[in-house]
Write a protein that holds these residues in place. Structure first.
Motif, PDB file in Angstrom:
ATOM      1  N   VAL A 182       0.911  -1.113  -0.094  1.00 50.42           N
ATOM      2  CA  VAL A 182       0.090   0.022  -0.048  1.00 50.42           C
ATOM      3  C   VAL A 182       1.074   1.284   0.120  1.00 50.42           C
ATOM      4  CG1 VAL A 182      -1.821   1.305   1.119  1.00 50.42           C
ATOM      5  CG2 VAL A 182      -2.041  -1.270   1.367  1.00 50.42           C
ATOM      6  N   VAL A 183       0.640   2.065  -1.188  1.00 54.54           N
ATOM      7  CA  VAL A 183       1.508   3.371  -1.258  1.00 54.54           C
ATOM      8  C   VAL A 183       0.686   4.407  -0.928  1.00 54.54           C
ATOM      9  CG1 VAL A 183       3.255   4.416  -2.733  1.00 54.54           C
ATOM     10  CG2 VAL A 183       3.054   1.878  -2.871  1.00 54.54           C
ATOM     11  N   LEU A 184       1.280   5.288  -0.247  1.00 57.38           N
ATOM     12  CA  LEU A 184       0.494   6.806   0.075  1.00 57.38           C
ATOM     13  C   LEU A 184       0.937   7.524  -0.908  1.00 57.38           C
ATOM     14  CD1 LEU A 184      -1.284   8.207   1.978  1.00 57.38           C
ATOM     15  CD2 LEU A 184       0.769   8.965   3.224  1.00 57.38           C
ATOM     16  N   THR A 185       0.101   8.019  -1.908  1.00 64.62           N
ATOM     17  CA  THR A 185       0.774   9.041  -2.918  1.00 64.62           C
ATOM     18  C   THR A 185       0.390  10.508  -2.598  1.00 64.62           C
ATOM     19  OG1 THR A 185      -1.072   8.490  -4.201  1.00 64.62           O
ATOM     20  CG2 THR A 185       0.611   7.262  -4.596  1.00 64.62           C
ATOM     21  N   ALA A 186      -0.630  10.764  -2.022  1.00 66.86           N
ATOM     22  CA  ALA A 186      -1.244  11.961  -1.563  1.00 66.86           C
ATOM     23  C   ALA A 186      -1.821  12.099  -0.377  1.00 66.86           C
ATOM     24  CB  ALA A 186      -1.851  12.723  -2.800  1.00 66.86           C
ATOM     25  N   VAL A 187      -1.641  13.318   0.174  1.00 71.92           N
ATOM     26  CA  VAL A 187      -2.260  13.354   1.698  1.00 71.92           C
ATOM     27  C   VAL A 187      -3.674  14.135   1.576  1.00 71.92           C
ATOM     28  CG1 VAL A 187      -2.126  14.221   3.966  1.00 71.92           C
ATOM     29  CG2 VAL A 187      -0.309  13.492   2.876  1.00 71.92           C
ATOM     30  N   ILE A 213      -4.118  15.775   9.258  1.00 73.35           N
ATOM     31  CA  ILE A 213      -4.194  15.136  10.330  1.00 73.35           C
ATOM     32  C   ILE A 213      -5.023  13.799  10.660  1.00 73.35           C
ATOM     33  CG2 ILE A 213      -5.141  15.605  12.924  1.00 73.35           C
ATOM     34  CD1 ILE A 213      -4.253  18.434  12.487  1.00 73.35           C
ATOM     35  N   ASN A 214      -5.930  13.719   9.900  1.00 73.42           N
ATOM     36  CA  ASN A 214      -6.894  12.361   9.914  1.00 73.42           C
ATOM     37  C   ASN A 214      -5.976  11.394   9.221  1.00 73.42           C
ATOM     38  OD1 ASN A 214      -9.108  13.771  10.939  1.00 73.42           O
ATOM     39  ND2 ASN A 214     -10.045  14.090   8.815  1.00 73.42           N
ATOM     40  N   VAL A 215      -5.028  11.539   8.215  1.00 70.83           N
ATOM     41  CA  VAL A 215      -4.394  10.483   7.538  1.00 70.83           C
ATOM     42  C   VAL A 215      -3.109  10.227   8.552  1.00 70.83           C
ATOM     43  CG1 VAL A 215      -2.701  10.231   5.722  1.00 70.83           C
ATOM     44  CG2 VAL A 215      -4.792  11.661   5.024  1.00 70.83           C
ATOM     45  N   ILE A 216      -2.679  11.249   9.300  1.00 70.45           N
ATOM     46  CA  ILE A 216      -1.605  10.919  10.116  1.00 70.45           C
ATOM     47  C   ILE A 216      -2.169   9.850  11.342  1.00 70.45           C
ATOM     48  CG2 ILE A 216      -0.162  11.554  12.030  1.00 70.45           C
ATOM     49  CD1 ILE A 216       0.501  14.295  10.422  1.00 70.45           C
ATOM     50  N   GLU A 230       4.890  13.014   4.956  1.00 68.93           N
ATOM     51  CA  GLU A 230       5.191  13.947   4.520  1.00 68.93           C
ATOM     52  C   GLU A 230       6.403  13.772   3.218  1.00 68.93           C
ATOM     53  OE1 GLU A 230       6.718  16.520   7.880  1.00 68.93           O
ATOM     54  OE2 GLU A 230       4.739  17.287   8.155  1.00 68.93           O
ATOM     55  N   ASN A 231       6.817  12.730   3.508  1.00 69.26           N
ATOM     56  CA  ASN A 231       7.640  12.052   2.373  1.00 69.26           C
ATOM     57  C   ASN A 231       7.049  11.271   1.474  1.00 69.26           C
ATOM     58  OD1 ASN A 231      10.127  13.608   3.724  1.00 69.26           O
ATOM     59  ND2 ASN A 231       9.891  11.961   5.199  1.00 69.26           N
ATOM     60  N   LEU A 232       6.460  11.854   0.438  1.00 74.41           N
ATOM     61  CA  LEU A 232       5.665  10.936  -0.489  1.00 74.41           C
ATOM     62  C   LEU A 232       6.389  10.682  -1.688  1.00 74.41           C
ATOM     63  CD1 LEU A 232       1.946  12.547   0.034  1.00 74.41           C
ATOM     64  CD2 LEU A 232       2.986  10.482   1.008  1.00 74.41           C
ATOM     65  N   PRO A 233       6.001   9.534  -2.667  1.00 65.95           N
ATOM     66  CA  PRO A 233       5.251   8.904  -1.942  1.00 65.95           C
ATOM     67  C   PRO A 233       5.815   7.841  -0.921  1.00 65.95           C
ATOM     68  CG  PRO A 233       6.271   8.185  -4.026  1.00 65.95           C
ATOM     69  CD  PRO A 233       7.004   9.455  -3.680  1.00 65.95           C
ATOM     70  N   SER A 234       5.117   7.095   0.025  1.00 60.49           N
ATOM     71  CA  SER A 234       5.598   6.295   1.019  1.00 60.49           C
ATOM     72  C   SER A 234       4.735   4.898   0.931  1.00 60.49           C
ATOM     73  CB  SER A 234       5.358   6.867   2.320  1.00 60.49           C
ATOM     74  OG  SER A 234       6.163   8.289   2.459  1.00 60.49           O
ATOM     75  N   ASN A 235       5.480   3.840   1.483  1.00 59.36           N
ATOM     76  CA  ASN A 235       5.097   2.483   1.387  1.00 59.36           C
ATOM     77  C   ASN A 235       4.434   2.562   2.828  1.00 59.36           C
ATOM     78  OD1 ASN A 235       5.978   2.113  -1.138  1.00 59.36           O
ATOM     79  ND2 ASN A 235       7.411   0.588  -0.352  1.00 59.36           N
ATOM     80  N   VAL A 236       3.051   2.261   3.063  1.00 55.52           N
ATOM     81  CA  VAL A 236       2.639   2.226   4.407  1.00 55.52           C
ATOM     82  C   VAL A 236       2.781   0.809   4.676  1.00 55.52           C
ATOM     83  CG1 VAL A 236       0.259   2.299   5.603  1.00 55.52           C
ATOM     84  CG2 VAL A 236       0.869   4.067   3.634  1.00 55.52           C
ATOM     85  N   ALA A 272      -9.991   8.785   5.153  1.00 50.70           N
ATOM     86  CA  ALA A 272      -9.426   9.571   5.864  1.00 50.70           C
ATOM     87  C   ALA A 272      -8.938  10.893   4.905  1.00 50.70           C
ATOM     88  CB  ALA A 272      -8.240   9.277   6.541  1.00 50.70           C
ATOM     89  N   GLY A 273      -8.840  10.696   3.801  1.00 49.12           N
ATOM     90  CA  GLY A 273      -8.793  11.883   2.748  1.00 49.12           C
ATOM     91  C   GLY A 273      -7.569  11.668   1.928  1.00 49.12           C
ATOM     92  N   ALA A 274      -6.755  10.525   1.909  1.00 53.40           N
ATOM     93  CA  ALA A 274      -5.577  10.470   1.455  1.00 53.40           C
ATOM     94  C   ALA A 274      -5.690   9.733  -0.230  1.00 53.40           C
ATOM     95  CB  ALA A 274      -4.643   9.459   2.172  1.00 53.40           C
TER      96      ALA A 274
END
Length: 132
Positions: free
Chosen positions: A68-73, A78-81, A100-106, A125-127
């Protein structure tokens, strides 16, 4: 040197955060001159003109592990965090750094169903996320 067992090492690694584990892997790669990336298996390609008549094409292997890769917040950082912390058990600073360091592997190497559930929670959550 103390008698450290393989099990002790595994338990130590299990308690590391994703960021700490990532840093450890980088240090090991540098120290031993290796790469932790999974080797890419190349399909056996027949030489031109060497294909057997009527030979069936190899079946594609079904992917069993996903990331699972986070590509945008988005605008609900805050909800995403909060959701990242719930999913990964990271501390506040580590979760904030991941966001804050995107893209990130969750999460990596997980079954498809788990990856889809995590992606759904993060999207709610909005991501913006991808499953690879």
């Amino acid at each position: 040197m103390a008698d450290i067992t393989r099990e002790d090492v595994i338990k130590f690694i299990e308690n590391m955060t994703v960021i700490e584990l990532s840093q450890l892997i980088k240090e090991l790669e540098e120290r031993f001159g290796v790469s932790a990336a999974a080797p890419v298996a190349m399909a056996a390609m027949p030489m031109p003109g060497a294909a057997a008549p009527g030979a069936a094409a190899p079946a594609e292997e079904e992917k069993t592990e996903f990331t699972v890769v986070l590509t945008a917040v988005g605008d609900k950082k805050i909800n995403v965090i909060k959701e990242i912390r719930a999913i990964t058990n990271l501390g506040l600073k580590e979760a904030k750094d991941l966001v804050e360091n995107l893209p990130s592997n969750v999460k990596e190497g997980i079954p498809k169903q788990e990856a889809e559930e995590i992606a759904k929670k993060l999207r709610e959550a909005g991501a913006t996320v991808e499953i690879k």
